[in-house]
Design an enzyme around this catalytic site. Structure first.
Site, PDB file in Angstrom:
ATOM      1  N   ASN A   1       0.810  -1.177  -0.055  1.00 26.23           N
ATOM      2  CA  ASN A   1       0.114   0.048   0.152  1.00 26.23           C
ATOM      3  C   ASN A   1       0.854   1.272  -0.249  1.00 26.23           C
ATOM      4  O   ASN A   1       1.906   1.316   0.259  1.00 26.23           O
ATOM      5  CB  ASN A   1      -0.787  -0.007   1.229  1.00 26.23           C
ATOM      6  CG  ASN A   1      -0.499  -0.672   2.399  1.00 26.23           C
ATOM      7  OD1 ASN A   1       0.372  -0.007   3.011  1.00 26.23           O
ATOM      8  ND2 ASN A   1      -1.115  -2.043   2.680  1.00 26.23           N
TER       9      ASN A   1
ATOM     10  N   HIS B   1       6.559 -10.090   8.041  1.00 30.28           N
ATOM     11  CA  HIS B   1       5.683  -9.487   7.116  1.00 30.28           C
ATOM     12  C   HIS B   1       6.173  -8.729   6.111  1.00 30.28           C
ATOM     13  O   HIS B   1       5.946  -8.879   4.718  1.00 30.28           O
ATOM     14  CB  HIS B   1       4.850  -8.451   8.257  1.00 30.28           C
ATOM     15  CG  HIS B   1       3.815  -7.878   7.508  1.00 30.28           C
ATOM     16  ND1 HIS B   1       2.703  -7.195   8.347  1.00 30.28           N
ATOM     17  CD2 HIS B   1       3.360  -7.524   6.144  1.00 30.28           C
ATOM     18  CE1 HIS B   1       1.858  -6.457   7.201  1.00 30.28           C
ATOM     19  NE2 HIS B   1       2.294  -6.834   5.966  1.00 30.28           N
TER      20      HIS B   1
ATOM     21  N   THR C   1      -7.909  -0.873  -0.540  1.00 29.69           N
ATOM     22  CA  THR C   1      -7.655  -2.474  -0.078  1.00 29.69           C
ATOM     23  C   THR C   1      -8.043  -3.190  -1.276  1.00 29.69           C
ATOM     24  O   THR C   1      -9.045  -3.155  -2.091  1.00 29.69           O
ATOM     25  CB  THR C   1      -8.384  -2.582   1.157  1.00 29.69           C
ATOM     26  OG1 THR C   1      -7.894  -3.879   1.612  1.00 29.69           O
ATOM     27  CG2 THR C   1      -9.920  -2.680   1.333  1.00 29.69           C
TER      28      THR C   1
ATOM     29  N   SER D   1      -6.246  -1.381   4.140  1.00 30.83           N
ATOM     30  CA  SER D   1      -6.534  -2.220   5.613  1.00 30.83           C
ATOM     31  C   SER D   1      -5.414  -1.536   6.455  1.00 30.83           C
ATOM     32  O   SER D   1      -5.595  -1.872   7.505  1.00 30.83           O
ATOM     33  CB  SER D   1      -6.712  -3.395   5.491  1.00 30.83           C
ATOM     34  OG  SER D   1      -5.321  -4.087   5.054  1.00 30.83           O
ATOM     35  N   GLU D   2      -4.127  -1.074   5.840  1.00 28.25           N
ATOM     36  CA  GLU D   2      -3.195  -0.833   6.789  1.00 28.25           C
ATOM     37  C   GLU D   2      -2.913   0.849   7.117  1.00 28.25           C
ATOM     38  O   GLU D   2      -1.988   1.334   7.290  1.00 28.25           O
ATOM     39  CB  GLU D   2      -1.712  -1.207   6.074  1.00 28.25           C
ATOM     40  CG  GLU D   2      -1.784  -2.741   5.918  1.00 28.25           C
ATOM     41  CD  GLU D   2      -1.352  -3.460   7.266  1.00 28.25           C
ATOM     42  OE1 GLU D   2      -1.535  -2.829   8.230  1.00 28.25           O
ATOM     43  OE2 GLU D   2      -0.798  -4.680   7.091  1.00 28.25           O
TER      44      GLU D   2
ATOM     45  N   HIS E   1       4.409   0.730   1.870  1.00 32.76           N
ATOM     46  CA  HIS E   1       4.549  -0.506   2.151  1.00 32.76           C
ATOM     47  C   HIS E   1       4.799  -1.538   1.335  1.00 32.76           C
ATOM     48  O   HIS E   1       3.929  -1.627   0.270  1.00 32.76           O
ATOM     49  CB  HIS E   1       3.629  -0.671   3.296  1.00 32.76           C
ATOM     50  CG  HIS E   1       3.464  -2.292   3.749  1.00 32.76           C
ATOM     51  ND1 HIS E   1       4.403  -2.931   4.337  1.00 32.76           N
ATOM     52  CD2 HIS E   1       2.148  -3.142   3.770  1.00 32.76           C
ATOM     53  CE1 HIS E   1       3.861  -4.098   4.775  1.00 32.76           C
ATOM     54  NE2 HIS E   1       2.848  -4.271   4.152  1.00 32.76           N
TER      55      HIS E   1
HETATM   56  P1  13P Z   1      -4.271  -3.736   1.349  1.00 30.60           P
HETATM   57  O1  13P Z   1      -4.514  -4.183   0.201  1.00 30.60           O
HETATM   58  O2  13P Z   1      -5.589  -3.665   2.330  1.00 30.60           O
HETATM   59  O3  13P Z   1      -3.480  -2.382   1.446  1.00 30.60           O
HETATM   60  O4  13P Z   1      -3.351  -4.673   2.276  1.00 30.60           O
HETATM   61  C1  13P Z   1      -2.125  -5.322   1.589  1.00 30.60           C
HETATM   62  C2  13P Z   1      -1.087  -5.677   2.394  1.00 30.60           C
HETATM   63  O5  13P Z   1       0.046  -5.639   2.166  1.00 30.60           O
HETATM   64  C3  13P Z   1      -1.547  -5.959   3.928  1.00 30.60           C
HETATM   65  O6  13P Z   1      -0.141  -5.935   4.523  1.00 30.60           O
END
Ligand code: 13P
Length: 268
Positions: free
Chosen positions: A30, A160, A45, A77-78, A97
């Site tokens: 994201n 992660h 997301t 979601s992040e 990210h």
């Molecule tokens: P999102 O698609 O909700 O941004 O999440 C992707 C992700 O890499 C979660 O760590």
């Protein structure tokens, strides 16, 4: 200043780059950009970041609440993780990210990137700590990341991925590239019998160059000497106090611990 639409296009371009470079799989990763103190653009997301168009991009406030999103799109979601970075780092304009293979492998193995092996990585990043594991989308990741924010522009997320942030979107993306390149070199040189590390004085000279260039962002080169010695420190002296400052800081332990690891790894 670029228009909002232009910035949305830039986010799509960076999304394509991280996807094309294999820094994310499927719908992972994201990106966000700060417009002003209460308006931020972010990726939605659950979509592939390699195939976005400007209509995908959502607008949120400083709490991550939706200001505008087209039908069928919800903010990442992040988003809480991104907002925690902006809250703690007023200098940051963009956050990326991703799950780049080598950097994420180090994050999974629990090995921070602390070995000084090449000048560019030392100047750009110093070292890259690992924030303790947290469940994605909860406050756990923001909480784990927070203590590193005052001292680094890049953090590995345990089991992660990686998180980078900077004063522009392209710079935040470049930090992600630098982290991955550093991790890849470290991994490969370990296969070749182990890297020949830069000496403590070579690292100090590179830190000095970084200070002279006045490069933006947070970096171990800017740490107070006291933190390096594991003592309470001011963290605001730009490394120039020579250990004569006082004050203390709740996060001095963290910095001292990471810096100690770096100095130990130098071992000379
Ligand atoms: P999102 O698609 O909700 O941004 O999440 C992707 C992700 O890499 C979660 O760590």
């Amino acid at each position: 200043m670029a228009s909002e639409y232009e910035i949305k296009k830039q986010i799509c371009d960076i999304g394509k780059r991280i996807y094309d470079q294999g820094m994310v799989a499927a719908n992972d990763g994201n990106i966000s950009v700060k417009l002003n103190d209460n308006e931020f653009l972010c990726t939605p997301t659950g979509v592939s970041k390699g195939f976005m168009t400007p209509e995908y991009i959502c607008k949120v406030d400083a709490n991550g609440k939706v200001i505008q999103a087209n039908p069928g799109f919800k903010p990442s979601s992040e988003i809480k993780m991104h907002m925690r970075v902006y809250k703690n780092r007023p200098d940051v304009q963009a956050v990326v990210h991703a799950h780049p293979i080598y950097a994420t492998s180090f994050a999974i193995a629990g090995i921070p990137l602390t070995q000084p092996i090449m000048p560019e990585a030392v100047i750009a990043l110093g070292c890259v700590p690992i924030a303790e594991y947290g469940t994605p989308s909860t406050e756990e990741i923001p909480d784990a990341v927070e203590k590193y924010l005052q001292h680094f522009d890049a953090v590995l997320l345990e089991n992660h991925g990686a998180l980078t942030f900077s004063d522009s979107l392209i710079n935040a993306y470049h930090k992600m590239e630098s982290v991955e390149f550093y991790a890849k070199l470290l991994f490969l040189s370990r296969q070749l019998g182990g890297p020949k590390e830069l000496s403590k004085s070579q690292v100090e000279r590179l830190y000095e160059i970084r200070r002279q260039f006045g490069l933006s962002g947070k970096h171990p080169a800017n740490l107070c000497q006291n933190a390096k010695n594991g003592q309470p420190s001011c963290h605001g002296c730009g490394g120039s106090c020579g250990g004569n400052c006082h004050g203390g800081d709740v996060s001095s332990d963290v910095v001292a611990e990471i810096t100690k690891k770096v100095l130990e790894s130098l071992g000379k």
